[in-house]
Structure formats: C-alpha cells, structure tokens
Scaffold this motif. Structure first.
Motif, PDB file in Angstrom:
ATOM      1  N   TYR A  21       1.034  -1.028   0.179  1.00 25.93           N
ATOM      2  CA  TYR A  21       0.312   0.286  -0.002  1.00 25.93           C
ATOM      3  C   TYR A  21       0.884   0.902  -0.352  1.00 25.93           C
ATOM      4  N   ASP A  22       0.724   2.069  -0.553  1.00 28.95           N
ATOM      5  CA  ASP A  22       1.282   3.043  -1.248  1.00 28.95           C
ATOM      6  C   ASP A  22       1.193   4.556  -1.068  1.00 28.95           C
ATOM      7  N   VAL A  58       2.126  -2.653  10.405  1.00 33.51           N
ATOM      8  CA  VAL A  58       2.661  -3.179   8.900  1.00 33.51           C
ATOM      9  C   VAL A  58       3.764  -4.646   9.264  1.00 33.51           C
ATOM     10  N   THR A  97      -2.015   4.187   5.389  1.00 38.30           N
ATOM     11  CA  THR A  97      -1.377   2.965   6.077  1.00 38.30           C
ATOM     12  C   THR A  97      -1.833   1.772   7.118  1.00 38.30           C
ATOM     13  N   ALA A 118       4.544  -1.619   3.416  1.00 36.68           N
ATOM     14  CA  ALA A 118       4.122   0.137   3.014  1.00 36.68           C
ATOM     15  C   ALA A 118       5.898   0.841   2.702  1.00 36.68           C
TER      16      ALA A 118
END
Length: 288
Positions: free
Chosen positions: A105-106, A172, A119, A135
């Motif tokens: 996920y950017d 994350v 995020t 991330a």
C-alpha cells in the motif's frame, strides 16, 4: 504446487538472512519468464502486479491475476502473488478475491501524518482478511515518469526513528525503505546508502524491502541483502531484456509478422535475466 504466500517467503528469507526476489509482471510472457527463470535457479519467487500494470490492462485486475495464479500453481518452485504500489482503495479491496496473499500500500507521497493514517487503515483492513501488507516511508521516486528526489531532499530518505514509529503505529508487516534507489532506471548506476540501511535494520524488526533494484549494480544488491534487505523488487530489468531481444530480432528479420516468434525471444531473454538476478541474490554472504 499450491500458491505460496509472500509473507512466508519473505519471513523465511529474513530468518535466513537472505532475500526473496519479487518481479513485476505486465504480460503473460512476463509471468511465464519469471517462473521459468526461477525454476532454472531452483528458487522461490514473488510475482508482482502493480497498479500501473492494472491501469495498462484497462483497469481490469482479474485477467492477468488469474493467468498468474494458473501459472504459479503449475510451477516447480514456490510462487507467491503480490499486488504492488496500490494507491486506490478500490483496487486494494480486490486483492483477496484475485489470488493475492499480499499488497504493498503506497501512501508515501503524502506527508507523514497522512501516510501514517492511510496506511494504518489499509493495514487493519488487510489483516482482517489475512493479507500481508508492505508500505513505504520516504520517497523512492521514479514512478510514472517522475524523477527521483535529490538524495539530500527532505523526505527522500527513510529516517530510522520515524520508521520505527511508523511501523509501530501502522502494524505493517514489511517496509520499503528509501536508501538511494529509484524506479524505472535503465542504467545500473544507483548508489545505495548502506550506512542508512544498517541503521534502519537495527531500528526495525519487520523485513525491509528494496524498490528500484533494476538500477542497482550487482555488488550493491549483494551488499543490500547483507545489510538487511529481505525482499528485492525488480521490474525494469525485465523490460530492458525483453525489449532488447525483440528489437534485435525484428531488426534482423524485418519481414517477421508472427508475434509468437518475437514474443518468444523476449520471453526467453527475460527468463535468463531472472535466473541471473536470482543467482546474484543467492547466498550473498553473512550479514554483520
């Protein structure tokens, strides 16, 4: 064999102080080349489909994803499927039903607070559905034709203290770090900041990921794995191999029109490059 999961491959690599290669795929020829190259090397691999690749396929994820799943299930080595550089929440929500075990996920273009909030929400959603999530902190640059940030620009490099806070507050599973590489490089001239990488490895307990690896020389990749990188992303190197082989074929045979002929040559060139890169990443030596 059954699909592997990105989480298990990266965790295994991190435990062994090595790295798993992750190749971005755009066409079925990319998928087949990556698997063939990994089988030749006898190594596990991650197939990555980026949001840009989905956009190229008219916004449709399933055709390429289902082809990748079918090919991976017939591979002789473990293969996982990863959805890369996702910015769209709509695309994120398609991942579980399309065979992906993981997603990157950017939200790195946002300021720190925005990246953290977006995020954290994405990670909570992903974990509720069994997805492993990566991330990015700092800006690796080079996506969508934009130049990489200057090495000394604010936010261009990942700060270890900020990274520790980010990982703790988002939950994350892995972090892509900005240490001097850039996406879409066609020359292998990137110089990594191995001192910074060492500080990041010491500050974090989650696996570290190197993006933009096509622009890093072999010795830089080896040093990065020794320094703590557990997942190495490669995309442009395959496109260079494919395009060069097809260009040479068509230059030598201007009368050729059967796409199977030149696509086959391109696929073979990519497979050789996959094997070569995996060989470089295999057993890079002990980490300090």
């Amino acid at each position: 064999m059954p699909l592997a999961t990105t989480g298990e491959l990266v965790t295994r690599a991190a435990t062994a102080r090595s790295a798993v290669p992750a190749f971005n795929v755009i066409t079925l020829e990319h998928v087949e080349a990556v698997i063939t190259g990994a089988e030749s090397a006898g190594a596990p691999v991650v197939l990555q489909v980026s949001e840009n690749a989905v956009r190229f396929r008219h916004g449709r994820l399933l055709p390429l994803a289902r082809a990748a799943v079918a090919a991976a299930e017939r591979a002789a080595v473990p293969v996982a499927l990863h959805l890369d550089h996702v910015q769209s929440d709509e695309l994120l929500r398609q991942a579980p039903g399309a065979g992906f075990s993981s997603v990157m996920y950017d939200a790195a273009r946002q300021a720190y607070a925005g990246n953290l909030a977006a995020t954290r929400a994405a990670a909570a959603w992903a974990h509720d559905r069994g997805l492993w999530i990566e991330a990015e902190l700092g800006q690796i640059g080079g996506k969508d034709g934009r130049p990489a940030l200057d090495a000394h620009a604010p936010g261009a490099r990942t700060d270890p203290d900020q990274a520790r806070d980010f990982v703790a507050r988002t939950g994350v599973d892995a972090l892509a770090v900005a240490v001097g590489s850039a996406h879409a490089m066609t020359t292998r001239t990137a110089v990594l900041d191995h001192g910074l990488l060492g500080r990041l490895a010491a500050a974090l307990t989650v696996p570290l990921v190197l993006h933009g690896s096509s622009g890093v020389p072999d010795e830089g990749l080896v040093a990065a794995v020794r320094g703590g990188i557990a997942k190495v992303n490669i995309g442009t190197a395959l496109n260079i191999a494919m395009t060069g082989a097809i260009r040479a074929f068509l230059t030598a045979r201007p009368e050729a029109v059967d796409s199977r002929k030149y696509l086959g040559v391109g696929r073979e060139a990519m497979a050789r490059e996959v094997t070569r890169i995996i060989d470089v990443l295999t057993d890079p030596g002990p980490r300090p």
